[in-house]
Design a protein around this motif. Structure first.
Motif, short mmCIF file in Angstrom:
data_model
loop_
_atom_site.label_atom_id
_atom_site.label_comp_id
_atom_site.label_asym_id
_atom_site.label_seq_id
_atom_site.Cartn_x
_atom_site.Cartn_y
_atom_site.Cartn_z
N MET A 1 0.81 -1.20 0.00
CA MET A 1 0.00 0.00 0.00
C MET A 1 0.85 1.27 0.00
SD MET A 1 -3.11 0.97 2.58
CE MET A 1 -4.13 -0.33 1.92
N ARG A 2 1.97 1.25 0.69
CA ARG A 2 2.83 2.43 0.77
C ARG A 2 3.37 2.85 -0.59
NH1 ARG A 2 4.61 0.12 5.72
NH2 ARG A 2 6.31 -0.97 4.65
N ARG A 3 3.41 1.93 -1.54
CA ARG A 3 4.02 2.19 -2.85
C ARG A 3 2.99 2.53 -3.93
NH1 ARG A 3 6.52 -3.52 -2.97
NH2 ARG A 3 7.35 -2.98 -5.05
N LEU A 4 1.73 2.60 -3.57
CA LEU A 4 0.66 2.80 -4.53
C LEU A 4 0.27 4.28 -4.66
CD1 LEU A 4 -1.57 -0.20 -3.45
CD2 LEU A 4 -0.41 0.03 -5.67
N PRO A 5 -0.30 4.67 -5.81
CA PRO A 5 -0.74 6.06 -5.97
C PRO A 5 -1.73 6.52 -4.91
CG PRO A 5 -0.64 5.00 -8.11
CD PRO A 5 -0.40 3.92 -7.08
N PHE A 6 -2.60 5.60 -4.47
CA PHE A 6 -3.56 5.95 -3.43
C PHE A 6 -3.03 5.58 -2.04
CE2 PHE A 6 -6.60 5.58 -7.07
CZ PHE A 6 -7.05 6.90 -7.04
N SER A 7 -1.73 5.76 -1.84
CA SER A 7 -1.11 5.39 -0.57
C SER A 7 -1.60 6.24 0.59
CB SER A 7 0.42 5.50 -0.67
OG SER A 7 0.79 6.84 -0.97
N GLN A 8 -2.15 7.42 0.29
CA GLN A 8 -2.68 8.28 1.35
C GLN A 8 -4.14 7.97 1.65
OE1 GLN A 8 -0.57 10.32 3.07
NE2 GLN A 8 0.85 9.21 1.74
N GLY A 9 -4.66 6.93 1.01
CA GLY A 9 -6.03 6.53 1.27
C GLY A 9 -6.93 6.78 0.08
N LEU A 10 -7.75 5.81 -0.24
CA LEU A 10 -8.71 5.95 -1.34
C LEU A 10 -10.03 6.44 -0.77
CD1 LEU A 10 -9.43 5.49 -4.32
CD2 LEU A 10 -10.18 3.20 -3.68
N THR A 11 -10.44 7.61 -1.18
CA THR A 11 -11.71 8.19 -0.76
C THR A 11 -12.50 8.60 -2.00
OG1 THR A 11 -10.84 10.44 -0.63
CG2 THR A 11 -10.65 9.07 1.35
N PHE A 12 -13.78 8.80 -1.84
CA PHE A 12 -14.60 9.27 -2.94
C PHE A 12 -14.08 10.61 -3.45
CE2 PHE A 12 -18.12 11.79 -4.62
CZ PHE A 12 -18.60 10.94 -5.60
N ALA A 13 -13.67 11.48 -2.55
CA ALA A 13 -13.19 12.80 -2.94
C ALA A 13 -11.93 12.72 -3.78
CB ALA A 13 -12.94 13.65 -1.71
N ARG A 14 -11.11 11.70 -3.57
CA ARG A 14 -9.87 11.55 -4.36
C ARG A 14 -10.12 10.89 -5.70
NH1 ARG A 14 -6.85 10.17 0.89
NH2 ARG A 14 -5.71 12.10 1.35
N ILE A 15 -11.02 9.93 -5.74
CA ILE A 15 -11.22 9.17 -6.97
C ILE A 15 -12.12 9.91 -7.97
CG2 ILE A 15 -13.15 7.82 -6.04
CD1 ILE A 15 -12.34 5.49 -7.67
N ALA A 16 -13.10 10.66 -7.48
CA ALA A 16 -14.09 11.29 -8.38
C ALA A 16 -13.44 12.20 -9.42
CB ALA A 16 -15.13 12.04 -7.56
N PRO A 17 -12.53 13.11 -9.06
CA PRO A 17 -11.95 13.98 -10.09
C PRO A 17 -11.10 13.24 -11.11
CG PRO A 17 -10.93 14.38 -7.95
CD PRO A 17 -12.11 13.51 -7.71
N VAL A 18 -10.47 12.14 -10.70
CA VAL A 18 -9.66 11.36 -11.64
C VAL A 18 -10.56 10.67 -12.66
CG1 VAL A 18 -7.81 9.66 -11.86
CG2 VAL A 18 -8.01 10.98 -9.75
N LEU A 19 -11.71 10.19 -12.21
CA LEU A 19 -12.68 9.61 -13.13
C LEU A 19 -13.23 10.66 -14.09
CD1 LEU A 19 -14.61 7.26 -10.68
CD2 LEU A 19 -13.36 6.52 -12.71
N GLN A 20 -13.48 11.84 -13.57
CA GLN A 20 -13.99 12.92 -14.42
C GLN A 20 -12.97 13.33 -15.47
OE1 GLN A 20 -14.96 15.52 -11.19
NE2 GLN A 20 -17.12 14.90 -11.11
N GLN A 21 -11.70 13.34 -15.10
CA GLN A 21 -10.64 13.65 -16.05
C GLN A 21 -10.58 12.60 -17.17
OE1 GLN A 21 -7.08 13.98 -13.68
NE2 GLN A 21 -7.88 15.72 -12.53
N ALA A 22 -10.95 11.37 -16.85
CA ALA A 22 -10.96 10.30 -17.85
C ALA A 22 -12.18 10.38 -18.76
CB ALA A 22 -10.91 8.93 -17.16
N GLY A 23 -13.13 11.26 -18.43
CA GLY A 23 -14.32 11.43 -19.26
C GLY A 23 -15.62 11.01 -18.63
N PHE A 24 -15.57 10.37 -17.45
CA PHE A 24 -16.80 9.91 -16.81
C PHE A 24 -17.61 11.09 -16.29
CE2 PHE A 24 -14.30 6.01 -16.61
CZ PHE A 24 -15.25 5.04 -16.93
N ALA A 25 -18.93 10.91 -16.28
CA ALA A 25 -19.84 11.95 -15.81
C ALA A 25 -20.78 11.36 -14.76
CB ALA A 25 -20.65 12.51 -16.98
#
Length: 255
Positions: free
Chosen positions: A191-215
């Motif tokens: 986990m320490r070596r992963l991009p979401f090493s600081q914790g996966l939350t809705f607030a962190r994942i939502a903008p990345v999905l939106q950048q990929a084109g999701f609505a």
């Protein structure tokens, strides 16, 4: 590049080693009845059956059983041959179900070939979330839905700190041989070596999905699943449902 490759192989090896006993660990097997119904309820967002559904990181096929049971045509992939062997044996002979050995971050599936994608406890392990979400967007048809079950496994939520402390002491006194989860040393090292090493939350994942084109990225409650899990469990497992902040996410590929 080499470091990322090594991390991917470490993740694959970690899950492969757990394949034979994975369903014996709390939180992985989905009990029939109220718990199965609670996991299946959000799948209504995938659309009417039969939809073409891609399940990412299917593991031993527990979620597969639910989405397939709803009448969907399922392609279930995992990059662990050992996990797939368990899943294939569990679902031998079933129609409308295809298991493939593939990477969830690069599925190699045709463009716009699925009506829906779902995954459970996968996103926190992604080594390149931006590339993965772009790939999922590519293989979804316009109007297709993404359903994610996940959580922040890096630290207990404030209300779960006491439960985490009790469980840590419990493990010292009477270790659970099957529970090699978020408190294990190896799990934490990955986990320490992963991009979401600081914790996966809705607030962190939502903008990345939106950048990929999701609505229409939105969160729906995970509490019904936790309540169903607690219903027929002993104290140790009831405490486990209270430690981490979990969430369910829905997103859509625009028409």
């Amino acid at each position: 590049m080499t470091a990322n490759h090594d991390l991917v192989e470490d993740i694959r090896d970690y899950w492969s080693r757990r394949a034979q006993t994975f369903d014996l660990a709390f939180g992985h097997h989905i009990a029939p009845g109220p718990e199965a119904a609670a996991w299946a309820a959000p799948m209504a967002h995938l659309g009417a059956a039969p939809a073409r559904v891609l399940e990412l990181a299917c593991g031993t096929g527990e979620v597969t059983q639910l989405v397939h049971g709803l009448g969907h045509d399922v392609t279930a992939l995992d990059f662990s041959e050992q996990m797939l062997a368990v899943a294939r044996a569990k679902h031998a002979g079933k129609p409308r179900l295809r298991f493939i050995l593939a990477d969830a971050q690069n599925t190699m599936e045709p463009e716009a070939s699925f009506d829906a994608i779902l995954c459970r406890h996968l996103v926190w392990t992604l080594t390149d979330p931006q590339a993965a979400f772009a790939e999922w967007f590519r293989v979804l048809r316009p109007g297709g839905r993404l359903l994610v079950y996940d959580g922040d496994w890096t630290r207990p939520r404030p209300s779960g700190r006491l439960a985490a402390w009790i469980l840590a002491r419990w493990e010292q006194i009477a270790p659970d041989p099957y529970y090699d989860g978020a408190l294990s040393v190896r799990h934490a090292g990955i986990m320490r070596r992963l991009p979401f090493s600081q914790g996966l939350t809705f607030a962190r994942i939502a903008p990345v999905l939106q950048q990929a084109g999701f609505a229409d990225v939105r969160k729906i409650p995970h509490d019904p699943i936790a309540r169903a899990q607690r219903a027929n469990q002993g104290l140790r497992n009831r405490l486990r449902t209270r430690v981490y902040r979990r969430f369910i996410l829905i997103a859509e590929k625009p028409h």
